[in-house]
Design a protein around this motif. Structure first.
Motif, PDB file in Angstrom:
ATOM      1  N   LEU A  65      -5.096 -10.583   3.759  1.00  0.00           N
ATOM      2  CA  LEU A  65      -5.665  -9.329   4.266  1.00  0.00           C
ATOM      3  C   LEU A  65      -4.832  -8.131   3.823  1.00  0.00           C
ATOM      4  O   LEU A  65      -5.374  -7.067   3.496  1.00  0.00           O
ATOM      5  CB  LEU A  65      -5.741  -9.374   5.797  1.00  0.00           C
ATOM      6  N   TYR A  66      -3.529  -8.304   3.793  1.00  0.00           N
ATOM      7  CA  TYR A  66      -2.606  -7.224   3.448  1.00  0.00           C
ATOM      8  C   TYR A  66      -2.820  -6.748   2.010  1.00  0.00           C
ATOM      9  O   TYR A  66      -2.854  -5.538   1.741  1.00  0.00           O
ATOM     10  CB  TYR A  66      -1.183  -7.736   3.640  1.00  0.00           C
ATOM     11  N   TRP A  67      -2.959  -7.695   1.078  1.00  0.00           N
ATOM     12  CA  TRP A  67      -3.048  -7.331  -0.326  1.00  0.00           C
ATOM     13  C   TRP A  67      -4.480  -7.195  -0.852  1.00  0.00           C
ATOM     14  O   TRP A  67      -4.693  -6.625  -1.928  1.00  0.00           O
ATOM     15  CB  TRP A  67      -2.288  -8.333  -1.192  1.00  0.00           C
ATOM     16  N   SER A  68      -5.464  -7.697  -0.108  1.00  0.00           N
ATOM     17  CA  SER A  68      -6.847  -7.604  -0.597  1.00  0.00           C
ATOM     18  C   SER A  68      -7.673  -6.561   0.151  1.00  0.00           C
ATOM     19  O   SER A  68      -8.609  -5.995  -0.406  1.00  0.00           O
ATOM     20  CB  SER A  68      -7.547  -8.964  -0.480  1.00  0.00           C
ATOM     21  N   VAL A  69      -7.334  -6.299   1.417  1.00  0.00           N
ATOM     22  CA  VAL A  69      -8.114  -5.371   2.240  1.00  0.00           C
ATOM     23  C   VAL A  69      -7.338  -4.097   2.542  1.00  0.00           C
ATOM     24  O   VAL A  69      -7.855  -2.987   2.393  1.00  0.00           O
ATOM     25  CB  VAL A  69      -8.555  -6.045   3.559  1.00  0.00           C
ATOM     26  N   ARG A 103       3.474   0.065  -0.399  1.00  0.00           N
ATOM     27  CA  ARG A 103       3.969  -1.093  -1.131  1.00  0.00           C
ATOM     28  C   ARG A 103       2.952  -1.533  -2.179  1.00  0.00           C
ATOM     29  O   ARG A 103       1.753  -1.599  -1.903  1.00  0.00           O
ATOM     30  CB  ARG A 103       4.236  -2.260  -0.178  1.00  0.00           C
ATOM     31  N   ILE A 104       3.462  -1.842  -3.357  1.00  0.00           N
ATOM     32  CA  ILE A 104       2.642  -2.305  -4.470  1.00  0.00           C
ATOM     33  C   ILE A 104       2.951  -3.782  -4.711  1.00  0.00           C
ATOM     34  O   ILE A 104       4.121  -4.194  -4.688  1.00  0.00           O
ATOM     35  CB  ILE A 104       2.918  -1.500  -5.761  1.00  0.00           C
ATOM     36  N   PHE A 105       1.907  -4.564  -4.940  1.00  0.00           N
ATOM     37  CA  PHE A 105       2.100  -5.997  -5.139  1.00  0.00           C
ATOM     38  C   PHE A 105       2.999  -6.247  -6.349  1.00  0.00           C
ATOM     39  O   PHE A 105       2.823  -5.669  -7.416  1.00  0.00           O
ATOM     40  CB  PHE A 105       0.756  -6.695  -5.353  1.00  0.00           C
ATOM     41  N   ASP A 106       3.982  -7.118  -6.148  1.00  0.00           N
ATOM     42  CA  ASP A 106       4.944  -7.444  -7.191  1.00  0.00           C
ATOM     43  C   ASP A 106       5.046  -8.966  -7.270  1.00  0.00           C
ATOM     44  O   ASP A 106       5.553  -9.609  -6.348  1.00  0.00           O
ATOM     45  CB  ASP A 106       6.299  -6.819  -6.860  1.00  0.00           C
ATOM     46  N   TYR A 107       4.566  -9.544  -8.371  1.00  0.00           N
ATOM     47  CA  TYR A 107       4.546 -11.007  -8.511  1.00  0.00           C
ATOM     48  C   TYR A 107       5.959 -11.595  -8.465  1.00  0.00           C
ATOM     49  O   TYR A 107       6.181 -12.664  -7.884  1.00  0.00           O
ATOM     50  CB  TYR A 107       3.864 -11.397  -9.827  1.00  0.00           C
TER      51      TYR A 107
END
Length: 483
Positions: free
Chosen positions: A18-22, A185-189
């Motif tokens: 939910l955090y990274w997709s919504v 925050r930006i997603f970081d693999y």
């Protein structure tokens, strides 16, 4: 909800998704989701104490604003001491009331006065010592004008109740965590992979090391009269690795989980059992608490300024308070007192800032001197842990006196010798991996960087299978939840 439970294994992926997709498009949605998830996480323990957490959050939030907006020193002090008093009052009632009442009744009975004290029959709200210290540091920093009051209630609430650190730390500072909460925050693999690795290592520490050591430590401590001195020392060693694997394992899971959401928490452990003296041990053990007491108690008392007796006094104060913070029992105070004694030579001779670097840095094997220093420091901590684990001071003294007897050289009373041997093998393997990774953020952070992909997956899957194998006995509580 335990980090090592099936419910958390379901909860975390849902919140992550939910955090990274919504919620990833807006910072406020990210923070609202974190706050709601944190409250749900806490309510799973006991929903009634959620109201205490929210009240504490509201108290410090409004007190911080009032302190910052105060036009005169009297009003500023009023809101400051109101927040401090209520926070410490809650902590005193829930955690220390029965201890003070029982200790007073015992002291009066020695003088011939017999009283029947009224005690509270309530459970300790999980995490109260940790989130109370979050709020205290925030209010103190505003009062000292080190930071500005946070006006966004959601952001401040996330700072206090962020679920990875909520129940057992690390104890965060507003100066470190709030700016991250206020920044999108930006997603970081790479952070995702690093976080999962640290979670994996934390679960290994908890389930494979701590929980297995706990079985034998509990058996030996609870029936110490049935064991020889050598077996009792073995029990103390098991507890030494139990509490390290348990608490540092929790911290690794907390740091790794936070990293999944783009947030870096304060490092709480840095391979403390490789310390060369007690001062170094306390720079590496429960770092967030040690630094909290340094900044908010030791330095205000005068710190290392002034004469030698001032330094000695201040050192004893912070160690005794640290012991009392851990629990309402004289055994914790003696544990703190012992560590104060241990560190005295370095305070008196001003050598407490030695050994700031990693032991045997860049080398595989330490020098003979370093090895002796580590063994001495380790054994001193083992003796102190006996007081930490014992039910009372008399039991601890009896336990130690039997260790230092002729029976120290015999191992007797152990029933499951095969299980004990397996546990010892895993402890050696665990410490070997920790030694190899002692210059990294956590033990397995850099062990696989030069490995082939197939080797890396073999290592990861092996750790997962070992964890699953040892978790078959069911989930176990974390020790520091009681503090």
């Amino acid at each position: 909800m335990l980090f090592n439970s099936l419910s958390f294994a379901v909860f975390l992926p849902i919140v992550f998704f939910l955090y990274w997709s919504v919620a990833h498009k807006e910072l406020k949605y990210q923070n609202i989701l974190l706050l709601l998830s944190s409250y749900f996480f806490y309510a799973c323990w006991d929903w009634r104490f959620l109201f205490l957490l929210i009240f504490s959050t509201l108290l410090d939030y409004f007190s911080g604003i009032k302190i910052a907006e105060s036009k005169n020193n009297t009003t500023k002090k009023f809101w400051f001491w109101l927040s401090i008093g209520i926070n410490l009052g809650f902590l005193a009632v829930f955690k220390y009331y029965n201890f003070f009442i029982d200790s007073t009744a015992l002291a009066l009975s020695k003088l011939g006065f017999v009283i029947n004290p009224w005690t509270l029959n309530v459970i300790l709200p999980v995490g109260i010592s940790f989130y109370t210290f979050h709020g205290l540091s925030y209010v103190i920093d505003i009062y000292k004008e080190r930071i500005k009051a946070e006006k966004n209630f959601i952001d401040y609430s996330v700072f206090v109740s962020f679920f990875p650190l909520l129940v057992a730390g690390p104890i965060e500072r507003a100066t470190h965590l709030l700016p991250q909460i206020q920044r999108k925050r930006i997603f970081d693999y790479a952070k995702l992979v690093n976080g999962l690795k640290q979670i994996l290592w934390g679960l290994f520490k908890k389930i494979v090391i701590a929980d297995q050591c706990a079985k034998y430590a509990n058996e030996i401590f609870n029936n110490s009269g049935d064991y020889s001195g050598g077996s009792l020392f073995l029990g103390a060693l098991f507890f030494t690795f139990q509490i390290y694997g348990d608490f540092s394992g929790y911290s690794d899971i907390a740091l790794g989980t936070a990293r999944l959401f783009g947030i870096e928490l304060l490092k709480n452990f840095s391979f403390p059992y490789f310390s060369r003296n007690i001062a170094e041990f306390w720079r590496r053990w429960h770092i967030s608490l040690s630094s909290w007491f340094r900044d908010y108690l030791y330095i205000p008392l005068g710190g290392s300024k002034g004469g030698i007796w001032s330094k000695v006094r201040n050192t004893f104060i912070i160690f005794l308070v640290s012991g009392f913070w851990h629990g309402a029992n004289w055994t914790f105070i003696v544990w703190g007192f012992l560590h104060a004694l241990y560190i005295m030579p370095s305070i008196i001779f001003n050598t407490n800032r030695k050994s700031l670097d990693t032991v045997a840095k860049g080398k595989l094997i330490p020098s003979f001197k370093e090895l002796l220093e580590m063994l001495l420091t380790f054994n001193l901590t083992v003796i102190a842990w006996i007081f930490f684990r014992a039910k009372d001071i008399e039991s601890a003294l009896s336990y130690i006196s039997k260790i230092f007897s002729k029976s120290f050289f015999t191992i007797s009373g152990l029933v499951d010798k095969g299980g004990v041997l397996i546990c010892i093998v895993f402890i050696f393997a665990f410490m070997f991996i920790e030694w190899l990774g002692r210059e990294k953020e956590f033990a397995i952070a850099g062990l696989d960087t030069s490995w082939k992909k197939s080797y890396r997956y073999v290592m990861y899957y092996s750790l997962v299978l070992i964890i699953l194998w040892f978790s078959a006995g069911g989930e176990q509580q974390f020790i520091y939840f009681q503090f």
